[in-house]
Design a protein around this motif. Structure first.
Motif, PDB file in Angstrom:
ATOM      1  N   TYR A   2      25.201 -63.328 106.954  1.00  0.00           N
ATOM      2  CA  TYR A   2      26.417 -64.049 107.270  1.00  0.00           C
ATOM      3  C   TYR A   2      26.193 -64.858 108.534  1.00  0.00           C
ATOM      4  O   TYR A   2      25.510 -64.429 109.445  1.00  0.00           O
ATOM      5  CB  TYR A   2      27.593 -63.093 107.496  1.00  0.00           C
ATOM      6  N   LYS A   3      26.758 -66.022 108.575  1.00  0.00           N
ATOM      7  CA  LYS A   3      26.682 -66.873 109.754  1.00  0.00           C
ATOM      8  C   LYS A   3      28.092 -67.024 110.306  1.00  0.00           C
ATOM      9  O   LYS A   3      29.009 -67.393 109.573  1.00  0.00           O
ATOM     10  CB  LYS A   3      26.114 -68.239 109.384  1.00  0.00           C
ATOM     11  N   THR A   5      30.406 -69.037 112.802  1.00  0.00           N
ATOM     12  CA  THR A   5      30.504 -70.265 113.571  1.00  0.00           C
ATOM     13  C   THR A   5      31.932 -70.397 114.051  1.00  0.00           C
ATOM     14  O   THR A   5      32.859 -70.237 113.276  1.00  0.00           O
ATOM     15  CB  THR A   5      30.141 -71.491 112.699  1.00  0.00           C
ATOM     16  N   THR A  43      38.478 -69.961 102.266  1.00  0.00           N
ATOM     17  CA  THR A  43      37.067 -70.094 101.882  1.00  0.00           C
ATOM     18  C   THR A  43      36.614 -71.546 101.946  1.00  0.00           C
ATOM     19  O   THR A  43      35.445 -71.838 101.732  1.00  0.00           O
ATOM     20  CB  THR A  43      36.817 -69.543 100.466  1.00  0.00           C
ATOM     21  N   SER A  44      37.549 -72.465 102.266  1.00  0.00           N
ATOM     22  CA  SER A  44      37.211 -73.881 102.336  1.00  0.00           C
ATOM     23  C   SER A  44      38.012 -74.564 103.443  1.00  0.00           C
ATOM     24  O   SER A  44      39.224 -74.398 103.532  1.00  0.00           O
ATOM     25  CB  SER A  44      37.513 -74.574 101.005  1.00  0.00           C
ATOM     26  N   THR A  72      34.756 -58.410 104.365  1.00  0.00           N
ATOM     27  CA  THR A  72      34.165 -59.697 104.033  1.00  0.00           C
ATOM     28  C   THR A  72      34.318 -60.021 102.561  1.00  0.00           C
ATOM     29  O   THR A  72      34.321 -61.181 102.185  1.00  0.00           O
ATOM     30  CB  THR A  72      32.669 -59.741 104.395  1.00  0.00           C
ATOM     31  N   ASN A  75      33.011 -63.174  99.053  1.00  0.00           N
ATOM     32  CA  ASN A  75      32.787 -64.556  99.470  1.00  0.00           C
ATOM     33  C   ASN A  75      31.750 -64.608 100.578  1.00  0.00           C
ATOM     34  O   ASN A  75      31.856 -63.891 101.563  1.00  0.00           O
ATOM     35  CB  ASN A  75      34.089 -65.187  99.975  1.00  0.00           C
ATOM     36  N   SER A  76      30.752 -65.467 100.410  1.00  0.00           N
ATOM     37  CA  SER A  76      29.716 -65.578 101.431  1.00  0.00           C
ATOM     38  C   SER A  76      30.137 -66.524 102.556  1.00  0.00           C
ATOM     39  O   SER A  76      29.477 -66.587 103.567  1.00  0.00           O
ATOM     40  CB  SER A  76      28.412 -66.063 100.810  1.00  0.00           C
ATOM     41  N   GLN A  77      31.230 -67.242 102.360  1.00  0.00           N
ATOM     42  CA  GLN A  77      31.699 -68.178 103.377  1.00  0.00           C
ATOM     43  C   GLN A  77      33.207 -68.050 103.533  1.00  0.00           C
ATOM     44  O   GLN A  77      33.946 -68.103 102.568  1.00  0.00           O
ATOM     45  CB  GLN A  77      31.357 -69.603 102.948  1.00  0.00           C
ATOM     46  N   ARG A  78      33.646 -67.859 104.764  1.00  0.00           N
ATOM     47  CA  ARG A  78      35.072 -67.748 105.046  1.00  0.00           C
ATOM     48  C   ARG A  78      35.336 -68.315 106.426  1.00  0.00           C
ATOM     49  O   ARG A  78      34.538 -68.155 107.340  1.00  0.00           O
ATOM     50  CB  ARG A  78      35.516 -66.281 104.989  1.00  0.00           C
ATOM     51  N   PHE A  79      36.463 -69.001 106.566  1.00  0.00           N
ATOM     52  CA  PHE A  79      36.860 -69.616 107.827  1.00  0.00           C
ATOM     53  C   PHE A  79      38.116 -68.927 108.337  1.00  0.00           C
ATOM     54  O   PHE A  79      38.963 -68.511 107.545  1.00  0.00           O
ATOM     55  CB  PHE A  79      37.109 -71.115 107.622  1.00  0.00           C
TER      56      PHE A  79
END
Length: 85
Positions: A2-3, A5, A43-44, A72, A75-79
């Motif tokens: 996971y990254k 940012t 997620t977007s 988590t 989903n590999s990407q979450r904002f």
């Protein structure tokens, strides 16, 4: 992997930690107890803010801090965004 940012648009110190499938988000309002906040997630980044999911809302504790833990999921990407009125 996971990254994490972060983009901070206010003076609130915020931390985000990924710990064993859990995302821990916390921070301070710099002015002590009270004051409300909400944490939203999507997620977007293309999704309008009005359509983001409310994860948590509350008031800052006696020391002016808040913390929440969120799974988590798949989903590999979450904002995330912290909203303070």
């Amino acid at each position: 992997d996971y990254k994490v940012t972060g983009v901070q648009t206010c003076a609130l110190p915020i931390y985000i930690v990924n710990n064993g499938g859990q995302v821990i988000i916390g921070g301070t309002n710099n002015s002590g107890a009270g004051g409300s906040y909400s944490v939203l997630s999507s997620t977007s980044l293309a999704v309008p803010l009005t359509n983001w999911t409310l994860l948590n809302s509350g008031t800052f504790n006696a020391n002016g801090n808040f913390s929440l833990t969120n799974a988590t999921g798949t989903n590999s990407q979450r904002f995330y965004i912290l909203r303070v009125p």
